[in-house]
Design a protein around this motif. Structure first.
Motif, PDB file in Angstrom:
ATOM      1  N   SER A   3       0.844  -1.192   0.000  1.00 51.61           N
ATOM      2  CA  SER A   3       0.000   0.000   0.000  1.00 51.61           C
ATOM      3  C   SER A   3       0.881   1.244   0.000  1.00 51.61           C
ATOM      4  O   SER A   3       2.075   1.192   0.347  1.00 51.61           O
ATOM      5  CB  SER A   3      -0.907   0.008   1.230  1.00 51.61           C
ATOM      6  N   LEU A   4       0.301   2.375  -0.401  1.00 52.26           N
ATOM      7  CA  LEU A   4       1.034   3.641  -0.332  1.00 52.26           C
ATOM      8  C   LEU A   4       1.457   3.918   1.107  1.00 52.26           C
ATOM      9  O   LEU A   4       2.540   4.441   1.366  1.00 52.26           O
ATOM     10  CB  LEU A   4       0.161   4.787  -0.854  1.00 52.26           C
ATOM     11  N   HIS A   9       4.762   6.524   0.986  1.00 58.59           N
ATOM     12  CA  HIS A   9       4.652   7.320  -0.237  1.00 58.59           C
ATOM     13  C   HIS A   9       4.067   8.687   0.112  1.00 58.59           C
ATOM     14  O   HIS A   9       3.207   8.794   0.994  1.00 58.59           O
ATOM     15  CB  HIS A   9       3.739   6.596  -1.219  1.00 58.59           C
ATOM     16  N   THR A  65      -4.270  -5.877  -3.295  1.00 64.90           N
ATOM     17  CA  THR A  65      -3.745  -4.508  -3.343  1.00 64.90           C
ATOM     18  C   THR A  65      -3.930  -4.013  -4.770  1.00 64.90           C
ATOM     19  O   THR A  65      -3.025  -4.097  -5.595  1.00 64.90           O
ATOM     20  CB  THR A  65      -2.248  -4.465  -2.953  1.00 64.90           C
ATOM     21  N   ARG A  67      -4.571  -1.687  -8.125  1.00 63.85           N
ATOM     22  CA  ARG A  67      -3.907  -0.476  -8.624  1.00 63.85           C
ATOM     23  C   ARG A  67      -4.795   0.758  -8.558  1.00 63.85           C
ATOM     24  O   ARG A  67      -4.294   1.878  -8.466  1.00 63.85           O
ATOM     25  CB  ARG A  67      -3.450  -0.689 -10.070  1.00 63.85           C
ATOM     26  N   ASP A  72      -6.645   2.644  -0.592  1.00 63.46           N
ATOM     27  CA  ASP A  72      -5.261   2.227  -0.339  1.00 63.46           C
ATOM     28  C   ASP A  72      -5.261   1.019   0.598  1.00 63.46           C
ATOM     29  O   ASP A  72      -4.449   0.897   1.509  1.00 63.46           O
ATOM     30  CB  ASP A  72      -4.412   3.362   0.240  1.00 63.46           C
ATOM     31  N   SER A 248      -5.712   8.778  -4.030  1.00 63.91           N
ATOM     32  CA  SER A 248      -4.966   7.600  -3.593  1.00 63.91           C
ATOM     33  C   SER A 248      -4.224   6.920  -4.749  1.00 63.91           C
ATOM     34  O   SER A 248      -3.500   7.556  -5.485  1.00 63.91           O
ATOM     35  CB  SER A 248      -5.894   6.641  -2.858  1.00 63.91           C
ATOM     36  N   ARG A 249      -4.407   5.603  -4.926  1.00 67.62           N
ATOM     37  CA  ARG A 249      -3.600   4.869  -5.904  1.00 67.62           C
ATOM     38  C   ARG A 249      -3.920   5.242  -7.336  1.00 67.62           C
ATOM     39  O   ARG A 249      -3.045   5.180  -8.203  1.00 67.62           O
ATOM     40  CB  ARG A 249      -3.766   3.355  -5.710  1.00 67.62           C
ATOM     41  N   GLU A 252      -1.986   8.262  -7.958  1.00 70.94           N
ATOM     42  CA  GLU A 252      -0.588   7.892  -8.201  1.00 70.94           C
ATOM     43  C   GLU A 252      -0.393   7.489  -9.665  1.00 70.94           C
ATOM     44  O   GLU A 252       0.558   7.923 -10.322  1.00 70.94           O
ATOM     45  CB  GLU A 252      -0.185   6.739  -7.279  1.00 70.94           C
ATOM     46  N   TYR A 253      -1.303   6.661 -10.168  1.00 68.04           N
ATOM     47  CA  TYR A 253      -1.217   6.234 -11.568  1.00 68.04           C
ATOM     48  C   TYR A 253      -1.289   7.439 -12.516  1.00 68.04           C
ATOM     49  O   TYR A 253      -0.510   7.541 -13.475  1.00 68.04           O
ATOM     50  CB  TYR A 253      -2.345   5.253 -11.890  1.00 68.04           C
TER      51      TYR A 253
END
Length: 349
Positions: A3-4, A9, A65, A67, A72, A248-249, A252-253
């Motif tokens: 996870s972040l 992160h 987990t 993407r 997260d 969140s993720r 990030e992407y």
């Protein structure tokens, strides 16, 4: 994948996420603050229309987990709702005519008191929705009886399946996820879920795998039903399309792929006043694993609590005060108001 949070992160800090979201305003005057957009369409302040759904996040622990996960969540997350906090939720529920309780996570089934909570909700005569990631059913023998447990308590199962192909699903959720998801869907079908006339509802959730909006919910549902039945013998009731929000993720992407500003512009260009008028936060109260109150699950993950004039914790639940609150908004809210709209129940228009 960790996870972040476990990676330490920068995006694990919700303050940093909000800073990134606000920077879109500074990088181009064409990127309008969401609150201003609401004002222009006569919807500011956005207020509840009446609570019909209590959505409870029972913890961030998950066996996957993914993407795109806005929570997260993952195996390394330890935040978990206690039975004491669950009881506070039940006490609040008993004071209302809210008829739907939506249990989410993480994988909600991993909370040690999950089954007890479902039983108590059923005893109050309310409908339970479980946001099941499917693979939890086959992950461990102790979860293999979940389909029977769900059926016994009339639970509506809502499960994420990014695509009807293994490649697209595994790319978003991890190697082997599609195969395990199909096994779980067959187990649910075997006890009647998704089968016409059974009264047991099984809905699937589609999230786009990239920086684009979901297509027509009706068209995608038709294609999913045809392909899953023909290729895997799987049936389900409805497909719900949900737009990925830039947090969140998925944020990030977007940043790593260079798609962030383009995606924000796409969401803003697709702003739909009718979708904005029907956003889920107007009829839903979101409760965090620690009992804190939020307007929606997305605000919860950004640590944006309900308006400070309203009760902040479930122990202080007051339906009248919560129904009078102004809903807290930010730039990520464009995700729920783009195109046909997006909610935990799928498209809104």
């Amino acid at each position: 994948m960790k996870s972040l949070h476990a990676q330490h992160h920068p995006l694990a800090d919700t303050g940093y996420q909000l800073t990134v979201l606000s920077q879109a305003d500074a990088e181009g005057a064409h990127v309008m603050p969401f609150a201003r957009k609401l004002r222009e369409t006569g919807l500011l302040p956005l207020r509840p229309t009446g609570m019909t759904v209590m959505q409870i996040n029972v913890g961030k622990m998950c066996n996957q987990t993914c993407r795109h996960c806005h929570v997260d969540a993952g195996p390394d997350r330890t935040e978990i709702m206690t039975r004491e906090t669950m009881q506070l939720c039940l006490d609040a529920l008993a004071q209302t005519n809210i008829d739907v309780v939506d249990l989410t996570g993480g994988a909600p089934e991993m909370n040690p008191d999950f089954r007890w909570l479902v039983e108590q909700i059923a005893a109050l005569g309310r409908q339970t929705i479980v946001r099941c990631n499917l693979t939890i059913i086959v992950a461990n023998p102790k979860y293999h009886d979940l389909p029977e447990f769900f059926a016994r308590h009339g639970v509506r199962v809502v499960s994420s399946l990014p695509h009807f192909s293994a490649g697209r699903t595994d790319a978003q959720r991890g190697d082997g996820v599609f195969g395990r998801s199909i096994r779980a869907l067959r187990m649910l079908n075997e006890v009647g879920y998704g089968v016409e006339g059974s009264g047991l509802s099984l809905d699937l959730v589609y999230n786009p795998s990239g920086a684009f909006l979901p297509g027509s919910q009706v068209g995608l549902e038709r294609e999913f039903k045809q392909r899953l039945l023909r290729e895997h013998g799987v049936v389900f009731n409805s497909l719900l399309t949900i737009t990925n929000l830039p947090i969140s993720r998925f944020l990030e992407y977007l940043l790593e792929s260079g798609n962030y500003l383009g995606y924000m512009e796409k969401l803003i260009a697709a702003y739909n006043p009718a979708a904005a008028a029907n956003v889920m936060c107007r009829s839903t109260l979101s409760i965090g694993w620690d009992g804190q109150l939020y307007d929606c699950d997305f605000n919860q993950m950004l640590e944006l609590p309900v308006d400070n004039h309203a009760p902040q914790h479930i122990r202080d639940f007051n339906k009248a005060a919560l129904n009078a609150r102004a809903i807290v908004v930010n730039q990520h809210c464009y995700g729920c108001t783009a195109g046909a709209g997006s909610s935990c129940g799928g498209a809104t228009t």
